[in-house]
Structure formats: structure tokens, C-alpha cells
Design an enzyme around this catalytic site. Structure first.
Site, PDB file in Angstrom:
ATOM      1  N   GLU A  20     -65.864   5.792  12.682  1.00 14.37           N
ATOM      2  CA  GLU A  20     -67.306   5.261  13.194  1.00 14.37           C
ATOM      3  C   GLU A  20     -67.839   4.602  12.157  1.00 14.37           C
ATOM      4  O   GLU A  20     -69.137   4.618  11.826  1.00 14.37           O
ATOM      5  CB  GLU A  20     -67.993   6.220  13.817  1.00 14.37           C
ATOM      6  CG  GLU A  20     -67.328   6.991  14.894  1.00 14.37           C
ATOM      7  CD  GLU A  20     -68.168   8.175  15.405  1.00 14.37           C
ATOM      8  OE1 GLU A  20     -68.957   8.464  14.911  1.00 14.37           O
ATOM      9  OE2 GLU A  20     -67.727   8.466  16.538  1.00 14.37           O
ATOM     10  N   GLU A  43     -61.293  10.411  19.721  1.00 11.76           N
ATOM     11  CA  GLU A  43     -62.197  11.402  19.854  1.00 11.76           C
ATOM     12  C   GLU A  43     -62.685  11.279  21.343  1.00 11.76           C
ATOM     13  O   GLU A  43     -63.117   9.954  21.986  1.00 11.76           O
ATOM     14  CB  GLU A  43     -63.395  11.274  19.085  1.00 11.76           C
ATOM     15  CG  GLU A  43     -63.177  11.571  17.461  1.00 11.76           C
ATOM     16  CD  GLU A  43     -64.567  11.706  16.723  1.00 11.76           C
ATOM     17  OE1 GLU A  43     -65.515  11.785  17.315  1.00 11.76           O
ATOM     18  OE2 GLU A  43     -64.545  11.240  15.686  1.00 11.76           O
TER      19      GLU A  43
END
Ligand code: BG6
Length: 484
Positions: free
Chosen positions: A188, A382
Site C-alpha cells: 500500500e 488482501e
């Protein structure tokens, strides 16, 4: 048949959220080891949970205990990984996403030589994965940079950190070249704006408020250059390796079709995508450079950075996907928290207890958008739902909400594939209960496997199968066909 043959099914974890053993076998402290569990803070107020300053770091480091520093203990995966891998294999996993704790290999980030015990731990872990038929997908940086680099250099703000990271990655590629084919550089990478300390080791109290955004983009630039450098290095050391980028897919819809809402939404989505743009295309989008200019943001880029970015483009694009938001220019529009963001509430969607809005169709939308934009294979690395689970008197754990969440998301992912999206795999967050990245709670549970531990670290750490464990096993066995 939505899911191609050989599609990877599995789960994802991060070293700092599962391993524990924070000061064992030569490991140095990381930024995660000072992250604090704050029992009396509203879980929807993510900013308070991720706040950090020098005084807090000093106090944390003076405290050898782990009660309020849950990432120091994780779920003790460091000592339980064999047992955990067996459970993952029992579900039929063909892939497990893990990260390498940088401070196991280089405790302060600046040692000349890597720590052999740290290297050996991951060698053993990867060997055990292969023994269980599980392909490793390895993140090189997942919210766990050396604390020493944060305090000495203010993290990624300082260009010298690029070389520290490149050295760490090089040591990993050399050591694991026969064990690991799939890699991700930064988890991220876009999150530096939302939690600068967790992502990039930036101590916010050292930066004047009006310079914070510029500082974050500077750190980000260094991460993007470092990422490109290590992509190239990986390709050279491990022929045939596949290196991806990893984006928090924060899809935003316009709250209304009023043109001003649409424009505000477009700006949000462009901002979310630009990080991946640089990874995929090896250059900054013109619109983002213009945005820097308009906002008076000066990011120092060296002349050679352009060539470095171009030489290190990724092979695939991966993302986390939990929720969507809407955007509106109406200052009174009701807001709700998502994954470390505050968005305008979507009246058509339900929310988890943490306020994250559940939007399975948003996953299909996001995958189509990403594939159409980049034309690269995708992985969802995820996806999952934090929830409070109840252990029944007989030890069973019934989690129909989790099954429903995954059923709908996997079904929408299948539809995206049917529509033409090329996907390599899907790893849920997280297959086993772990410490929450944002709130440091144990009670925000994501797993198919329950871990007996509470927020303060009490419990036996025993693992047990939830109902969703058996359900996911069936899904994998049918290659995504049987979602009932
Ligand atoms: C992702 C992170 O953003 O969200 C994970 O990569 C994190 O590390 C996950 O655990 C869920 O967020 P949280 O705050 O519920 O743990």
C-alpha cells in the site's frame, strides 16, 4: 469456469502483525514495535490510533513489556509457523503472502552484513511452505521499517534510505532466489499520506503542518525510486521472477451525479491510481505533476530518477480491497471511516462494526478499472472483514458474516474474470486472526483460524477452525465454483 487453472488461492499476513519475537535472534526494533494499543480510543477514529511523536517513541522504547505494544508479540507465528502452515495447507492454500521483517535482516538498516539468524528464519519458512505445496508471495516492506532509520533520518524523507532498502532487498534476492518467485515491493505505497509513520517512518511532529503533504510526497518519491531499483535487481538476480506493486484500492463513487461531485470524485480516484501509474509506466502522470505545481508542492527528483523509474516497471498489479466510499462537495454529507480514510457514506451499503462499507460489486468494478487501465495481470492480495467472533461453549466459532462477505466478493471477482480481467490469484486478509494494523486490536478478527489471545495479550495462543475455515476449503477445492 471463471477461475483459470492454476489460479492461486490463499491468504496474506504481514510479519509485524503475526510474528512476535520482536527482539529475538538479533532482530532490531521496527516502527511497528512502538505502535500502541489504545483501549479507550474510538476504533473509528483511525487518526488517533496511528499518531506518533518522538516522546511516544522514547517512552515505548523504555518499556520492555509488550502489553500495550501488541505487534511485539503478534500471534507468535515465529514459533508457530509450522502448525499454521499445516492448517493453511489443510484449507488447500496454493499461495501465502508474507512479508520479511527488514529488522530481522538488518536490525538498524545500516549494518554492513545481514543477520544470518534472520535470513535463516525465512529460509526455513519458505522451505516449509514449499513442503506444504504453498507458493510464497513476499512483500519486502509492509509497515515495518527499522525504527533506527525513522529516528535518524525521519524515515523515507531522506534519500539515503533508498540505499539501505536496496541493500536489504538485494540480500533477500540473493538468499531466496531458489525459493521465491513472486515479490511485492511496498505494501500500500499510497498509504504514506494517511499514516506517514507506519508506512514511511516519518515522525509527524518533526514536520511543520503546512509542509506535511510535501514531505509525504518526497518520501513517496524515494520509495518509488527504490521500488524501481529493486524490481530491476530482482529481475537480474532471479530470472523469471515476477515483481508487483501493491495499491490500497480505495474506489470512490460520486455521491450524486452533480458535476461538482463527479469532479471531486475523479480527483480522488486519480490520486489513488497515480501510485500504481508510476510503478506500471515508470513515470509520473502529467496531471499529478501539475497538481504538485498548483499546490506549491516541491518534490526533489534527481535527473537520473527518470531513467531508474523507467527501468524498473512491475510485472503485475496487486491491491488490497476492503470497501468503497463516495465523495461529495456538500460539507454536511455524512461521513464514515474506511481503511484509514474518512469518506462520504454510501446509503446503499452496509458497514462493519468499524464503519467500513461492504461493497462486493465494488471489487468487480475496481478490477475492471485496474485491468483496463494497466493491461497487466492482477492479484487481489488482501480482502476480508474485521469482526468480533464468539467462541461457543463447545469451542466452535460460527462466523456466517465472514462467509457471506467472502462468498459475495469471490463471486464478483469471478464475474470480473468472466468479463475478461486477467487474474493470477487471491489471498484473503487474513487467514488467521492477527493484530490489526490500524488499531492494534486482537479483537478485530479476520481469520478462518481463531487464535486464543485478547487485546492485552492474555490467552493460550491455541489455534482453532472457525466455520469459515471449512467453507474456504470447499471453495478452493472447487477452484471457486462452489460458493454455497
Ligand atoms: C491493509 C494493510 O491496509 O489493511 C494490513 O495492508 C491491514 O496490514 C489491513 O491489517 C486491515 O486493516 P486493519 O487496520 O483492520 O488491520
Amino acid at each position: 469456469m471463471s477461475f483459470p487453472k492454476g489460479f492461486f488461492w490463499g491468504g496474506a499476513v504481514a510479519a509485524n502483525q503475526v510474528e512476535g519475537a520482536w527482539n529475538v535472534d538479533g532482530k532490531g526494533p521496527s516502527v511497528a514495535d512502538v505502535a500502541t494499543y489504545k483501549p479507550n480510543t474510538d476504533v473509528k477514529d483511525y487518526k488517533s490510533h496511528v499518531a506518533m511523536d518522538d516522546a511516544h517513541i522514547a517512552a515505548a522504547m523504555a518499556d520492555p513489556d509488550d502489553t500495550y505494544y501488541p505487534k511485539r508479540r503478534g500471534i507468535d507465528f515465529y514459533h508457530h509457523y509450522k502448525e499454521d502452515l499445516k492448517l493453511f495447507a489443510e484449507m488447500g492454500f496454493t499461495m501465502l503472502r508474507v512479508s520479511i521483517a527488514w529488522t530481522r535482516i538488518f536490525p538498524t538498516g545500516e549494518e554492513a552484513q545481514p543477520n544470518e539468524k534472520g535470513l535463516q528464519f525465512y529460509s526455513d519458512l519458505f522451505a516449509e511452505m514449499h513442503k506444504n505445496g504453498i507458493e510464497p508471495l513476499v512483500t519486502l516492506s509492509h509497515y515495518e521499517m527499522p525504527l533506527a532509520l525513522a529516528t535518524k533520518y525521519n524515515g523515507w524523507v531522506d534519500r539515503r534510505v533508498i540505499d539501505c532498502f536496496a541493500k536489504f532487498c538485494h540480500a533477500c534476492f540473493e538468499r531466496y532466489k531458489d525459493q521465491v518467485k513472486y515479490w511485492l515491493t511496498f505494501n500500500e505505497v499510497d498509504s504514506v499520506i494517511r499514516h506517514p509513520f507506519t508506512t514511511a517512518g516519518i515522525i509527524p511532529s518533526r514536520v511543520p503542518e503546512d509542509k506535511m503533504l510535501e514531505t509525504c510526497y518526497q518520501a513517496l518519491h524515494h520509495q518509488l525510486v527504490a521500488s524501481a531499483m529493486v524490481v530491476k535487481d530482482c529481475h537480474e538476480i532471479i530470472p523469471g521472477s515476477k515483481v508487483g506493486c501493491m495499491l490500497t484500492k480505495l474506489t470512490t463513487y460520486a455521491r450524486t451525479c452533480a458535476p461538482d461531485d463527479e469532479l471531486a470524485t475523479q480527483a480522488k480516484n486519480l490520486e489513488n491510481l497515480f501510485y500504481a501509474d508510476v510503478h506500471v509506466w515508470g513515470e509520473y502522470p502529467r496531471l499529478i505533476l501539475k497538481m504538485f505545481e498548483r499546490k506549491g508542492i516541491h518534490v526533489e527528483m534527481l535527473p537520473e530518477d527518470a531513467a531508474t523509474l523507467k527501468a524498473g516497471c512491475v510485472d503485475f498489479v496487486s491491491c488490497s480491497y476492503y470497501m468503497t466510499m463516495t465523495e461529495s462537495v456538500d460539507p454536511n454529507a455524512e461521513r464514515t471511516p474506511g481503511n484509514t480514510v474518512l469518506g462520504v457514506k454510501n446509503p446503499y451499503l452496509p458497514s462493519t462494526d468499524w464503519g467500513w462499507q461492504i461493497d462486493p460489486k465494488g471489487l468487480r468494478y475496481s478490477l475492471i478499472e485496474l485491468y483496463d487501465r494497466y493491461r497487466k495481470p492482477l492479484m487481489v492480495v488482501e480482502n476480508g472483514m474485521g469482526a468480533k467472533d464468539v467462541v461457543e461453549a463447545d469451542g466452535s466459532i460460527h462466523d456466517p458474516y465472514r462467509v457471506e462477505y467472502f462468498r459475495q466478493h469471490i463471486s464478483e471477482m469471478g464475474k470480473a474474470i468472466d468479463e475478461g480481467v486477467e487474474m493470477w490469484g487471491y489471498t484473503t486478509w487474513a487467514p488467521i486472526d492477527l493484530i490489526s494494523a490500524s488499531t492494534n486490536q486482537m479483537s478485530k478478527r479476520y481469520g478462518f483460524i481463531y487464535v486464543d489471545q485478547d487485546d492485552m495479550g492474555n490467552g493460550t495462543l491455541a489455534r482453532s477452525r472457525k466455520d469459515s475455515f471449512y467453507w474456504y476449503k470447499k471453495v478452493i477445492a472447487s477452484n471457486g465454483e462452489d460458493l454455497d
